[in-house]
Write an enzyme that holds these catalytic residues in place. Structure first.
Site, short mmCIF file in Angstrom:
data_model
loop_
_atom_site.label_atom_id
_atom_site.label_comp_id
_atom_site.label_asym_id
_atom_site.label_seq_id
_atom_site.Cartn_x
_atom_site.Cartn_y
_atom_site.Cartn_z
N SER A 1 43.58 59.13 68.30
CA SER A 1 43.30 58.82 69.60
C SER A 1 43.90 57.41 69.93
CB SER A 1 41.89 58.96 70.16
OG SER A 1 41.96 58.82 71.59
N ASP B 1 44.15 70.11 72.54
CA ASP B 1 43.88 68.77 73.05
C ASP B 1 44.51 68.49 74.36
OD1 ASP B 1 43.13 66.27 73.35
OD2 ASP B 1 44.42 65.22 71.82
N HIS C 1 41.34 67.84 69.94
CA HIS C 1 41.86 66.15 69.64
C HIS C 1 41.34 65.80 68.14
CE1 HIS C 1 42.47 62.21 71.70
NE2 HIS C 1 41.42 61.62 71.09
#
Length: 447
Positions: free
Chosen positions: A164, A365, A425
């Site tokens: 991320s 994601d 994610h």
């Protein structure tokens, strides 16, 4: 200042037990891997916490395996907490052994980054990082201290893996580390960086939300038009270099998505339990909404209780005034101007410097969708991009006993891209076996 005893505290091989923790967390009796942890003062009013696990492989000594630095996202999410106990560390949040821990393939160094994240702390508001440059400068202080004091790791292959917003930080840190190694101001064998579901190009991610949700039947024509309209407003703000406004508009775009999708999970569109906290009230400021959606959920009650209870007692060096995750909101808001700025040029610089760059992304994601990642990769100015793009991707299997495709990979020279199927994610949490296989491939242990 941090007391000297905080700088390098090493635990022997520890035996965890119910008596050691006395807080209701149960663990099967097992020997923990060798560990070390400590604080490094990065500035006069700020200190960062690190936690090292030596590789735990019955067939190999840690000196025969690489060292991986793991960087969490947010900014403000704790690698020592979330990455460690929810994704890749030796134990899960119930303190039970994790079958797919990365310690099978490498030693792992977690650093709570930026200052104020996890157990890292700022002594006053002026100490929080406000941009990528400041984050990178602080990390160089930590890495210089780490490699100079733990010389056994200077000749071991070293990689940075990230997730991320951690990917955006990892790219900048990798480039600065490469320069430091070349200048011989840091002694280590830095061999590459892996950018997982990374916030390298926020705008490309935002522009992909509408098409991705539409293609997966989360939006109808009307919803697609609304989400696309919100994304275009962000594009306009970015074109005008109004970065803080772009961040505010990002929050509004997420509100529109939640309204149109009945609260789709931004981190895994097929997971019913929403990580995006659709219960967030409209009275909250946009920045606080963003914090609750993208950082606070990683400080969930169970993990927070663990980190502020048993783990704190085990570590013995956390200052009384420091609460794990207590400064996360301040970390997040101080980086507001930096959120929407891209780092594509940094990746170009890494490739040009012949640093190995790996991009990996989870199929499910939304917040950092794979099509958004593909979009920024196409924008690279790297001279070998066409040769990379012309490659045919290869199917991967999590293990030899299955015929189910777990991922695809494409690589050319020093750039690789992994498409991880059935993962959101947090790739290691969703597809642990495939993530571990990828680690071995990236670090040249499995081809």
């Amino acid at each position: 200042m941090v007391p000297k005893q905080y700088l390098a505290v090493v635990s022997p091989l520890l035996l965890l037990s119910l008596a050691a923790f006395s807080s209701g967390f149960l663990l099967k009796e097992s020997k923990e891997p060798k560990q070390a942890w400590g604080y490094v003062p990065v500035r006069s009013n700020a200190s960062m916490f690190w936690w090292l696990y030596y590789a735990d492989n019955p067939a190999k000594n840690f000196t025969e395996l690489p060292l991986i630095l793991w960087l969490q996202g947010g900014p403000g999410a704790s690698g020592c907490g979330y990455g460690n106990f929810e994704e890749i560390g030796p134990l899960d949040a119930d303190l039970k052994p994790r079958r797919t821990t990365w310690l099978q393939a490498a030693s792992v160094l977690f650093i709570d980054n930026p200052v104020g994240t996890g157990y890292s702390y700022a002594n006053d508001s002026s100490a929080y990082a406000t941009d990528l440059c400041m984050v990178t400068s602080d990390m160089m202080v930590v890495l210089r201290k780490f490699f100079s004091s733990r010389t056994e790791f200077q000749k071991i292959p070293f990689y940075i893996f990230s997730e991320s917003y951690g990917g955006k930080m990892a790219a900048a840190i990798a480039l600065e580390l490469h320069k430091a190694v070349q200048a011989e101001t840091i002694k280590c064998r830095f061999l590459g960086v892996a950018l997982g579901d990374s916030w390298i190009s926020p705008l490309d991610s935002v522009l992909s939300w509408g098409p991705y949700l539409y293609s997966t039947s989360y939006l109808d024509d009307k919803g697609l038009k609304e989400v696309t309209g919100a994304a275009k407003k962000i594009l306009n703000a970015m074109n005008n270099k109004e970065y803080k406004l772009a961040t505010l508009l990002w929050s509004k775009a997420e509100d529109i998505i939640e309204e149109n999708t009945n609260g789709v999970n931004f981190y895994n569109i097929l997971t019913p339990e929403t990580s995006s906290l659709i219960s967030v009230t409209s009275e909250l400021t946009p920045f606080l909404k963003l914090f609750q959606r993208h950082v606070q959920y990683q400080n969930k009650d169970k993990l927070s209780d663990l980190m502020n209870g048993p783990i704190r007692k085990k570590l013995k060096i956390i200052p009384d005034r420091v609460k794990w995750g207590g400064q996360a909101q301040d970390v997040f808001t101080h980086m507001a101007e930096d959120f929407m700025k891209h780092a594509i040029d940094i990746v170009d610089d890494l490739l040009e410097a012949n640093v190995n760059v790996t991009v990996y992304n989870g199929q499910l994601d939304l917040i950092v969708s794979t099509i958004g990642q593909e979009a920024w990769v196409r924008k690279l100015k790297w001279p070998k991009l066409k040769q990379f793009s012309d490659q045919k991707w290869q199917a991967l299997y999590a293990c030899s006993k299955t015929e189910e495709t777990a991922a695809f990979v494409k690589s050319y020279d020093n750039l690789a891209f992994y498409w991880i199927l059935k993962a959101g994610h947090m790739v290691p949490a969703d597809q642990g076996d495939m993530a571990l296989k990828m680690v071995r491939m990236v670090t040249r242990q499995d081809h």
